[in-house]
Design a protein around this motif. Structure first.
Motif, PDB file in Angstrom:
ATOM      1  N   MET A 169       0.856  -1.151   0.000  1.00  0.00           N
ATOM      2  CA  MET A 169       0.000   0.000   0.000  1.00  0.00           C
ATOM      3  C   MET A 169       0.911   1.226   0.000  1.00  0.00           C
ATOM      4  SD  MET A 169      -2.696   1.056   2.921  1.00  0.00           S
ATOM      5  CE  MET A 169      -1.849   2.103   4.048  1.00  0.00           C
ATOM      6  N   GLY A 170       0.540   2.273  -0.710  1.00  0.00           N
ATOM      7  CA  GLY A 170       1.365   3.470  -0.705  1.00  0.00           C
ATOM      8  C   GLY A 170       0.761   4.586  -1.526  1.00  0.00           C
ATOM      9  N   TRP A 171       1.479   5.706  -1.579  1.00  0.00           N
ATOM     10  CA  TRP A 171       1.046   6.853  -2.353  1.00  0.00           C
ATOM     11  C   TRP A 171       2.235   7.684  -2.780  1.00  0.00           C
ATOM     12  CZ3 TRP A 171      -1.356   5.952   2.444  1.00  0.00           C
ATOM     13  CH2 TRP A 171      -0.720   6.514   3.525  1.00  0.00           C
ATOM     14  N   GLN A 172       1.979   8.543  -3.754  1.00  0.00           N
ATOM     15  CA  GLN A 172       2.997   9.424  -4.320  1.00  0.00           C
ATOM     16  C   GLN A 172       2.488  10.854  -4.258  1.00  0.00           C
ATOM     17  OE1 GLN A 172       3.798   8.688  -8.478  1.00  0.00           O
ATOM     18  NE2 GLN A 172       4.952  10.569  -8.708  1.00  0.00           N
ATOM     19  N   PHE A 173       3.362  11.739  -3.803  1.00  0.00           N
ATOM     20  CA  PHE A 173       3.088  13.171  -3.840  1.00  0.00           C
ATOM     21  C   PHE A 173       4.138  13.775  -4.757  1.00  0.00           C
ATOM     22  CE2 PHE A 173       1.770  11.675   0.332  1.00  0.00           C
ATOM     23  CZ  PHE A 173       0.485  12.156   0.400  1.00  0.00           C
ATOM     24  N   HIS A 174       3.716  14.555  -5.740  1.00  0.00           N
ATOM     25  CA  HIS A 174       4.667  15.123  -6.705  1.00  0.00           C
ATOM     26  C   HIS A 174       4.393  16.606  -6.891  1.00  0.00           C
ATOM     27  CE1 HIS A 174       7.528  15.201  -9.952  1.00  0.00           C
ATOM     28  NE2 HIS A 174       6.626  15.808 -10.701  1.00  0.00           N
ATOM     29  N   ARG A 175       5.441  17.417  -6.726  1.00  0.00           N
ATOM     30  CA  ARG A 175       5.354  18.868  -6.970  1.00  0.00           C
ATOM     31  C   ARG A 175       6.035  19.153  -8.303  1.00  0.00           C
ATOM     32  NH1 ARG A 175       4.893  22.834  -2.824  1.00  0.00           N
ATOM     33  NH2 ARG A 175       5.065  24.162  -4.646  1.00  0.00           N
ATOM     34  N   GLU A 176       5.250  19.138  -9.386  1.00  0.00           N
ATOM     35  CA  GLU A 176       5.800  19.373 -10.718  1.00  0.00           C
ATOM     36  C   GLU A 176       6.491  20.727 -10.802  1.00  0.00           C
ATOM     37  OE1 GLU A 176       4.381  19.386 -15.365  1.00  0.00           O
ATOM     38  OE2 GLU A 176       3.133  18.419 -13.864  1.00  0.00           O
ATOM     39  N   ASP A 177       5.943  21.721 -10.113  1.00  0.00           N
ATOM     40  CA  ASP A 177       6.538  23.066 -10.166  1.00  0.00           C
ATOM     41  C   ASP A 177       7.923  23.105  -9.518  1.00  0.00           C
ATOM     42  OD1 ASP A 177       5.206  22.579  -7.696  1.00  0.00           O
ATOM     43  OD2 ASP A 177       5.173  24.718  -7.263  1.00  0.00           O
ATOM     44  N   LEU A 178       8.210  22.203  -8.586  1.00  0.00           N
ATOM     45  CA  LEU A 178       9.512  22.147  -7.925  1.00  0.00           C
ATOM     46  C   LEU A 178      10.381  21.003  -8.448  1.00  0.00           C
ATOM     47  CD1 LEU A 178       8.451  22.726  -4.207  1.00  0.00           C
ATOM     48  CD2 LEU A 178       9.334  24.404  -5.840  1.00  0.00           C
ATOM     49  N   GLY A 179       9.784  20.103  -9.229  1.00  0.00           N
ATOM     50  CA  GLY A 179      10.519  18.940  -9.698  1.00  0.00           C
ATOM     51  C   GLY A 179      10.901  18.005  -8.564  1.00  0.00           C
ATOM     52  N   ARG A 180      10.090  17.956  -7.533  1.00  0.00           N
ATOM     53  CA  ARG A 180      10.366  17.126  -6.352  1.00  0.00           C
ATOM     54  C   ARG A 180       9.101  16.379  -5.949  1.00  0.00           C
ATOM     55  NH1 ARG A 180      14.939  18.117  -3.504  1.00  0.00           N
ATOM     56  NH2 ARG A 180      13.963  17.294  -1.645  1.00  0.00           N
ATOM     57  N   GLY A 181       9.300  15.339  -5.194  1.00  0.00           N
ATOM     58  CA  GLY A 181       8.157  14.587  -4.709  1.00  0.00           C
ATOM     59  C   GLY A 181       8.571  13.577  -3.659  1.00  0.00           C
ATOM     60  N   VAL A 182       7.589  12.876  -3.151  1.00  0.00           N
ATOM     61  CA  VAL A 182       7.808  11.869  -2.115  1.00  0.00           C
ATOM     62  C   VAL A 182       6.897  10.686  -2.412  1.00  0.00           C
ATOM     63  CG1 VAL A 182       7.525  11.351   0.336  1.00  0.00           C
ATOM     64  CG2 VAL A 182       8.358  13.585  -0.354  1.00  0.00           C
TER      65      VAL A 182
ATOM     66  N   PRO B 266      10.148  12.175 -18.778  1.00  0.00           N
ATOM     67  CA  PRO B 266      10.934  11.006 -19.181  1.00  0.00           C
ATOM     68  C   PRO B 266      12.440  11.279 -19.310  1.00  0.00           C
ATOM     69  CG  PRO B 266       8.969  11.170 -20.528  1.00  0.00           C
ATOM     70  CD  PRO B 266       9.039  12.427 -19.692  1.00  0.00           C
ATOM     71  N   SER B 267      12.824  12.442 -19.806  1.00  0.00           N
ATOM     72  CA  SER B 267      14.246  12.714 -20.046  1.00  0.00           C
ATOM     73  C   SER B 267      14.948  13.373 -18.857  1.00  0.00           C
ATOM     74  CB  SER B 267      14.415  13.585 -21.287  1.00  0.00           C
ATOM     75  OG  SER B 267      13.738  14.817 -21.105  1.00  0.00           O
ATOM     76  N   THR B 268      14.231  13.642 -17.781  1.00  0.00           N
ATOM     77  CA  THR B 268      14.834  14.262 -16.595  1.00  0.00           C
ATOM     78  C   THR B 268      15.395  13.179 -15.684  1.00  0.00           C
ATOM     79  OG1 THR B 268      13.307  16.113 -16.686  1.00  0.00           O
ATOM     80  CG2 THR B 268      14.345  15.701 -14.570  1.00  0.00           C
ATOM     81  N   ASN B 269      16.569  13.444 -15.105  1.00  0.00           N
ATOM     82  CA  ASN B 269      17.155  12.530 -14.116  1.00  0.00           C
ATOM     83  C   ASN B 269      16.720  12.973 -12.727  1.00  0.00           C
ATOM     84  OD1 ASN B 269      18.548  10.780 -15.847  1.00  0.00           O
ATOM     85  ND2 ASN B 269      20.176  12.271 -16.086  1.00  0.00           N
ATOM     86  N   TYR B 270      16.300  12.018 -11.917  1.00  0.00           N
ATOM     87  CA  TYR B 270      15.815  12.288 -10.569  1.00  0.00           C
ATOM     88  C   TYR B 270      16.747  11.611  -9.557  1.00  0.00           C
ATOM     89  CZ  TYR B 270      11.565  13.892 -12.805  1.00  0.00           C
ATOM     90  OH  TYR B 270      10.670  14.579 -13.578  1.00  0.00           O
ATOM     91  N   THR B 271      17.140  12.356  -8.542  1.00  0.00           N
ATOM     92  CA  THR B 271      17.959  11.818  -7.463  1.00  0.00           C
ATOM     93  C   THR B 271      17.035  11.174  -6.450  1.00  0.00           C
ATOM     94  OG1 THR B 271      19.590  13.556  -7.772  1.00  0.00           O
ATOM     95  CG2 THR B 271      19.630  12.396  -5.666  1.00  0.00           C
ATOM     96  N   LEU B 272      17.322   9.929  -6.079  1.00  0.00           N
ATOM     97  CA  LEU B 272      16.508   9.201  -5.109  1.00  0.00           C
ATOM     98  C   LEU B 272      17.225   9.162  -3.770  1.00  0.00           C
ATOM     99  CD1 LEU B 272      15.401   6.190  -7.320  1.00  0.00           C
ATOM    100  CD2 LEU B 272      14.192   8.322  -6.912  1.00  0.00           C
ATOM    101  N   THR B 273      16.495   9.484  -2.725  1.00  0.00           N
ATOM    102  CA  THR B 273      17.024   9.460  -1.368  1.00  0.00           C
ATOM    103  C   THR B 273      16.004   8.780  -0.471  1.00  0.00           C
ATOM    104  OG1 THR B 273      18.128  11.574  -1.763  1.00  0.00           O
ATOM    105  CG2 THR B 273      17.895  10.880   0.531  1.00  0.00           C
ATOM    106  N   ALA B 274      16.447   7.812   0.294  1.00  0.00           N
ATOM    107  CA  ALA B 274      15.576   7.168   1.277  1.00  0.00           C
ATOM    108  C   ALA B 274      15.861   7.807   2.619  1.00  0.00           C
ATOM    109  CB  ALA B 274      15.842   5.671   1.346  1.00  0.00           C
ATOM    110  N   TRP B 275      14.831   8.256   3.311  1.00  0.00           N
ATOM    111  CA  TRP B 275      15.030   8.903   4.605  1.00  0.00           C
ATOM    112  C   TRP B 275      15.761   7.987   5.568  1.00  0.00           C
ATOM    113  CZ3 TRP B 275       9.520  10.916   3.957  1.00  0.00           C
ATOM    114  CH2 TRP B 275       9.564  12.207   3.435  1.00  0.00           C
ATOM    115  N   GLU B 276      15.480   6.689   5.470  1.00  0.00           N
ATOM    116  CA  GLU B 276      16.089   5.733   6.397  1.00  0.00           C
ATOM    117  C   GLU B 276      17.521   5.373   6.024  1.00  0.00           C
ATOM    118  OE1 GLU B 276      13.327   5.035   4.591  1.00  0.00           O
ATOM    119  OE2 GLU B 276      11.701   5.208   6.028  1.00  0.00           O
TER     120      GLU B 276
END
Length: 78
Positions: A1-14, A37-47
């Motif tokens: 179970m889960g969800w995604q929050f995305h701020r397109e205006d900031l290019g960030r999400g959780v 599709p062509s943007t690279n996203y940095t992934l960080t796990a809080w844990e």
């Protein structure tokens, strides 16, 4: 179970994923939405800290997440 929050205006999400106590799946692949599709996203796990970089195209195809213990929670920032 889960969800995604995305701020397109900031290019960030959780994304936040939960493995319930009775789940028999130690891992799953979840597609992410609203990414370029062509943007690279940095992934960080809080844990765990930095997890690397993936393209929007790769993330749209699916991010594999393993939660070996149950119950468990995983939070990722892109």
């Amino acid at each position: 179970m889960g969800w995604q929050f995305h701020r397109e205006d900031l290019g960030r999400g959780v994304i936040q994923l939960f493995r319930r106590a009775n789940s028999s799946l130690p891992s799953t692949t979840v597609p992410l939405y609203g990414l370029q599709p062509s943007t690279n996203y940095t992934l960080t796990a809080w844990e765990r800290g930095a997890m690397g970089m993936m393209s929007g195209s790769e993330l749209r195809a699916g991010l594999e997440v393993a939660l070996p213990a149950a119950p468990a929670v995983c939070s990722e920032v892109n």
